[in-house]
Design a protein around this motif. Structure first.
Motif, short mmCIF file in Angstrom:
data_model
loop_
_atom_site.label_atom_id
_atom_site.label_comp_id
_atom_site.label_asym_id
_atom_site.label_seq_id
_atom_site.Cartn_x
_atom_site.Cartn_y
_atom_site.Cartn_z
N ARG A 175 0.83 -1.20 0.00
CA ARG A 175 0.00 0.00 0.00
C ARG A 175 0.88 1.26 0.00
NH1 ARG A 175 -3.98 1.11 4.88
NH2 ARG A 175 -3.36 -1.02 5.18
N ALA A 176 1.92 1.26 0.82
CA ALA A 176 2.81 2.42 0.90
C ALA A 176 3.61 2.58 -0.39
CB ALA A 176 3.76 2.28 2.09
N VAL A 177 4.14 1.48 -0.91
CA VAL A 177 4.93 1.54 -2.15
C VAL A 177 4.06 2.03 -3.31
CG1 VAL A 177 6.13 0.14 -3.87
CG2 VAL A 177 6.67 -0.14 -1.45
N ASN A 178 2.85 1.50 -3.42
CA ASN A 178 1.96 1.92 -4.51
C ASN A 178 1.58 3.40 -4.40
OD1 ASN A 178 2.00 -0.58 -5.76
ND2 ASN A 178 0.22 -1.32 -4.63
N ALA A 179 1.42 3.88 -3.18
CA ALA A 179 1.11 5.30 -2.99
C ALA A 179 2.28 6.17 -3.47
CB ALA A 179 0.79 5.58 -1.52
N ILE A 180 3.49 5.77 -3.11
CA ILE A 180 4.68 6.53 -3.53
C ILE A 180 4.84 6.47 -5.04
CG2 ILE A 180 7.19 6.66 -3.39
CD1 ILE A 180 6.88 5.52 -0.48
N LEU A 181 4.73 5.28 -5.61
CA LEU A 181 4.87 5.13 -7.06
C LEU A 181 3.85 5.97 -7.82
CD1 LEU A 181 5.50 1.32 -7.67
CD2 LEU A 181 7.03 3.21 -8.24
N GLY A 182 2.62 5.88 -7.39
CA GLY A 182 1.55 6.60 -8.09
C GLY A 182 1.73 8.11 -8.07
N ALA A 183 2.26 8.62 -6.97
CA ALA A 183 2.39 10.07 -6.83
C ALA A 183 3.72 10.62 -7.31
CB ALA A 183 2.19 10.47 -5.36
#
Length: 118
Positions: A71-79
Motif C-alpha cells: 500500500r505504501a509503495v503503490n502510494a509513492i509510485l503513483g504520486a
C-alpha cells in the motif's frame, strides 16, 4: 516490519505526502538530500555554466507493518512517477524490531496504538 526509503523529486513531495496520508500511512520522516546520478551535464543560465550533477531530492523514510508495504509503495509510485529520468528510487529494508520508548512496547504494536489496528 519493513523500512521504506524513497528518494523522490522535490517537486513531487506534496503529492507523495498526500498519497501516503490517503493510504492511511500517517507517520513518516523526510529530509532534503543531495546525490549524484548517472546524468552528467552542465546547464547554461544567463551565460553562466552550472554543473547539475549534484541533484537535490527529498528522502522519505517510514517503517510499516508487512501488510502495509505494498500500500505504501503503490502510494509513492503513483504520486512520484513522471516517466522521466530522475524520478528516484524506493528501497525496502527488513526491520528486526521496534520499541516504543514511552511504554517499552515491542514489535508491530510499537508502530501504532492497539485501537488503531488496521
Amino acid at each position: 516490519m519493513k523500512k521504506i526509503e524513497a528518494i523522490i523529486r522535490k517537486s513531487r513531495f506534496e503529492d507523495v505526502k498526500e498519497a501516503l496520508l490517503a493510504a492511511d500511512i500517517e507517520w513518516f520522516s523526510y529530509y532534503d538530500v543531495r546525490g549524484e546520478g548517472k546524468m552528467r551535464q552542465a546547464r547554461v543560465y544567463r551565460g553562466v555554466m552550472y554543473n547539475t550533477s549534484a541533484i537535490e531530492r527529498t528522502l522519505i523514510s517510514l517503517v510499516v507493518r508487512d501488510k502495509n508495504v505494498e500500500r505504501a509503495v503503490n502510494a509513492i509510485l503513483g504520486a512520484a512517477q513522471t516517466g522521466e529520468i530522475g524520478d528516484g528510487r524506493i528501497f525496502i529494508i527488513p526491520i528486526e524490531d521496534a520499541i516504543r520508548i514511552r511504554t517499552g512496547e515491542r514489535g508491530d504494536i510499537a508502530l501504532y496504538n492497539a485501537e488503531q489496528e488496521k
